[in-house]
Design a protein around this motif. Structure first.
Motif, PDB file in Angstrom:
ATOM      1  N   LYS A 127       0.857  -1.193   0.000  1.00 16.37           N
ATOM      2  CA  LYS A 127       0.000   0.000   0.000  1.00 16.37           C
ATOM      3  C   LYS A 127       0.887   1.234   0.000  1.00 16.37           C
ATOM      4  CE  LYS A 127      -3.919   2.038   2.346  1.00 16.37           C
ATOM      5  NZ  LYS A 127      -4.846   1.895   3.461  1.00 16.37           N
ATOM      6  N   LEU A 128       0.621   2.138  -0.944  1.00 20.16           N
ATOM      7  CA  LEU A 128       1.436   3.342  -1.093  1.00 20.16           C
ATOM      8  C   LEU A 128       0.763   4.587  -0.536  1.00 20.16           C
ATOM      9  CD1 LEU A 128       2.735   2.737  -4.731  1.00 20.16           C
ATOM     10  CD2 LEU A 128       3.883   2.195  -2.568  1.00 20.16           C
ATOM     11  N   LEU A 129      -0.447   4.868  -0.988  1.00 17.24           N
ATOM     12  CA  LEU A 129      -1.120   6.119  -0.630  1.00 17.24           C
ATOM     13  C   LEU A 129      -2.631   5.943  -0.604  1.00 17.24           C
ATOM     14  CD1 LEU A 129       0.920   8.386  -3.049  1.00 17.24           C
ATOM     15  CD2 LEU A 129       1.018   8.530  -0.575  1.00 17.24           C
ATOM     16  N   SER A 163      -0.706  14.943  -1.846  1.00 17.12           N
ATOM     17  CA  SER A 163      -0.639  14.352  -0.506  1.00 17.12           C
ATOM     18  C   SER A 163       0.760  13.877  -0.126  1.00 17.12           C
ATOM     19  CB  SER A 163      -1.628  13.188  -0.389  1.00 17.12           C
ATOM     20  OG  SER A 163      -1.249  12.142  -1.250  1.00 17.12           O
ATOM     21  N   ILE A 164       1.725  14.014  -1.032  1.00 17.78           N
ATOM     22  CA  ILE A 164       3.095  13.597  -0.738  1.00 17.78           C
ATOM     23  C   ILE A 164       3.841  14.775  -0.127  1.00 17.78           C
ATOM     24  CG2 ILE A 164       5.276  12.811  -1.718  1.00 17.78           C
ATOM     25  CD1 ILE A 164       3.617  11.423  -3.908  1.00 17.78           C
ATOM     26  N   ASN A 165       4.392  14.561   1.063  1.00 21.43           N
ATOM     27  CA  ASN A 165       5.127  15.595   1.772  1.00 21.43           C
ATOM     28  C   ASN A 165       6.606  15.232   1.771  1.00 21.43           C
ATOM     29  OD1 ASN A 165       6.169  17.506   3.472  1.00 21.43           O
ATOM     30  ND2 ASN A 165       4.736  17.141   5.134  1.00 21.43           N
ATOM     31  N   LEU A 166       7.400  15.908   0.950  1.00 21.36           N
ATOM     32  CA  LEU A 166       8.811  15.601   0.829  1.00 21.36           C
ATOM     33  C   LEU A 166       9.599  15.960   2.091  1.00 21.36           C
ATOM     34  CD1 LEU A 166       9.530  16.647  -2.850  1.00 21.36           C
ATOM     35  CD2 LEU A 166       9.047  14.373  -1.935  1.00 21.36           C
ATOM     36  N   SER A 167       9.044  16.819   2.936  1.00 22.55           N
ATOM     37  CA  SER A 167       9.765  17.176   4.161  1.00 22.55           C
ATOM     38  C   SER A 167       9.830  15.991   5.137  1.00 22.55           C
ATOM     39  CB  SER A 167       9.111  18.383   4.848  1.00 22.55           C
ATOM     40  OG  SER A 167       7.813  18.053   5.303  1.00 22.55           O
ATOM     41  N   SER A 203      -6.169  -0.749 -12.667  1.00 23.34           N
ATOM     42  CA  SER A 203      -4.764  -1.154 -12.704  1.00 23.34           C
ATOM     43  C   SER A 203      -4.015  -0.375 -13.784  1.00 23.34           C
ATOM     44  CB  SER A 203      -4.656  -2.653 -12.941  1.00 23.34           C
ATOM     45  OG  SER A 203      -5.431  -3.061 -14.044  1.00 23.34           O
ATOM     46  N   TYR A 204      -2.744  -0.067 -13.477  1.00 22.44           N
ATOM     47  CA  TYR A 204      -1.906   0.758 -14.350  1.00 22.44           C
ATOM     48  C   TYR A 204      -0.520   0.135 -14.465  1.00 22.44           C
ATOM     49  CZ  TYR A 204      -5.042   4.481 -12.627  1.00 22.44           C
ATOM     50  OH  TYR A 204      -6.103   5.234 -12.252  1.00 22.44           O
ATOM     51  N   ARG A 205       0.125   0.394 -15.570  1.00 24.02           N
ATOM     52  CA  ARG A 205       1.515   0.009 -15.722  1.00 24.02           C
ATOM     53  C   ARG A 205       2.425   1.234 -15.730  1.00 24.02           C
ATOM     54  NH1 ARG A 205       2.538  -3.985 -20.512  1.00 24.02           N
ATOM     55  NH2 ARG A 205       2.563  -2.003 -21.559  1.00 24.02           N
ATOM     56  N   ASP A 206       1.864   2.392 -15.974  1.00 24.35           N
ATOM     57  CA  ASP A 206       2.697   3.596 -16.037  1.00 24.35           C
ATOM     58  C   ASP A 206       2.509   4.449 -14.783  1.00 24.35           C
ATOM     59  OD1 ASP A 206       0.404   5.253 -16.347  1.00 24.35           O
ATOM     60  OD2 ASP A 206       0.383   4.789 -18.469  1.00 24.35           O
ATOM     61  N   HIS A 207       3.286   5.485 -14.681  1.00 21.21           N
ATOM     62  CA  HIS A 207       3.278   6.329 -13.491  1.00 21.21           C
ATOM     63  C   HIS A 207       2.212   7.423 -13.532  1.00 21.21           C
ATOM     64  CE1 HIS A 207       7.276   4.477 -13.486  1.00 21.21           C
ATOM     65  NE2 HIS A 207       7.061   4.413 -12.186  1.00 21.21           N
ATOM     66  N   ALA A 208       1.385   7.443 -14.549  1.00 22.45           N
ATOM     67  CA  ALA A 208       0.318   8.446 -14.646  1.00 22.45           C
ATOM     68  C   ALA A 208      -0.664   8.328 -13.482  1.00 22.45           C
ATOM     69  CB  ALA A 208      -0.428   8.296 -15.968  1.00 22.45           C
ATOM     70  N   CYS A 209      -0.746   7.163 -12.887  1.00 23.88           N
ATOM     71  CA  CYS A 209      -1.674   6.962 -11.765  1.00 23.88           C
ATOM     72  C   CYS A 209      -1.288   7.786 -10.543  1.00 23.88           C
ATOM     73  CB  CYS A 209      -1.753   5.486 -11.393  1.00 23.88           C
ATOM     74  SG  CYS A 209      -0.204   4.763 -10.836  1.00 23.88           S
ATOM     75  N   PHE A 210      -0.051   8.291 -10.494  1.00 21.60           N
ATOM     76  CA  PHE A 210       0.388   9.068  -9.337  1.00 21.60           C
ATOM     77  C   PHE A 210      -0.167  10.489  -9.312  1.00 21.60           C
ATOM     78  CE2 PHE A 210       4.243   6.211  -9.481  1.00 21.60           C
ATOM     79  CZ  PHE A 210       3.845   5.455  -8.408  1.00 21.60           C
ATOM     80  N   GLU A 211      -0.587  10.996 -10.430  1.00 19.50           N
ATOM     81  CA  GLU A 211      -1.032  12.391 -10.532  1.00 19.50           C
ATOM     82  C   GLU A 211      -2.023  12.798  -9.437  1.00 19.50           C
ATOM     83  OE1 GLU A 211      -0.926  16.188 -11.932  1.00 19.50           O
ATOM     84  OE2 GLU A 211       0.265  14.548 -12.765  1.00 19.50           O
TER      85      GLU A 211
END
Length: 83
Positions: free
Chosen positions: A24-26, A74-78, A61-69
């Motif tokens: 599970k990622l996000l 919600s991604i906090n790089l800090s 389901s996806y094979r490419d990174h377009a699903c991350f958009e």
């Protein structure tokens, strides 16, 4: 297992495979759905759950990174320790 083998399985089999092998990622919400993004070795899968009834209503389901958009906000790089 590749993406196309996964897609040929029933929704119950797909959910079981995600539970066994998925990472599970996000999470995110959209309208009346709670959506979680999972990684399964060679592809990504979103599980769409109804917020009103606790059941899976859709798997995408996806094979490419377009699903991350939809998850980028919600991604906090800090939170990363880059030192």
């Amino acid at each position: 297992m590749d993406l196309y083998e996964f897609r040929r399985k029933s929704i119950n089999q797909q959910v079981s495979l995600i539970g066994q092998f998925g990472i599970k990622l996000l999470d995110r919400s959209l309208g009346s759905h709670d959506i979680s993004l999972h990684f399964l070795e060679y592809f990504f899968v979103e599980i769409w759950l109804s917020s009103n009834f606790p059941r899976v209503v859709r798997l995408v389901s996806y094979r490419d990174h377009a699903c991350f958009e939809p998850y980028l906000d919600s991604i906090n790089l800090s939170d990363l320790n880059l030192s």
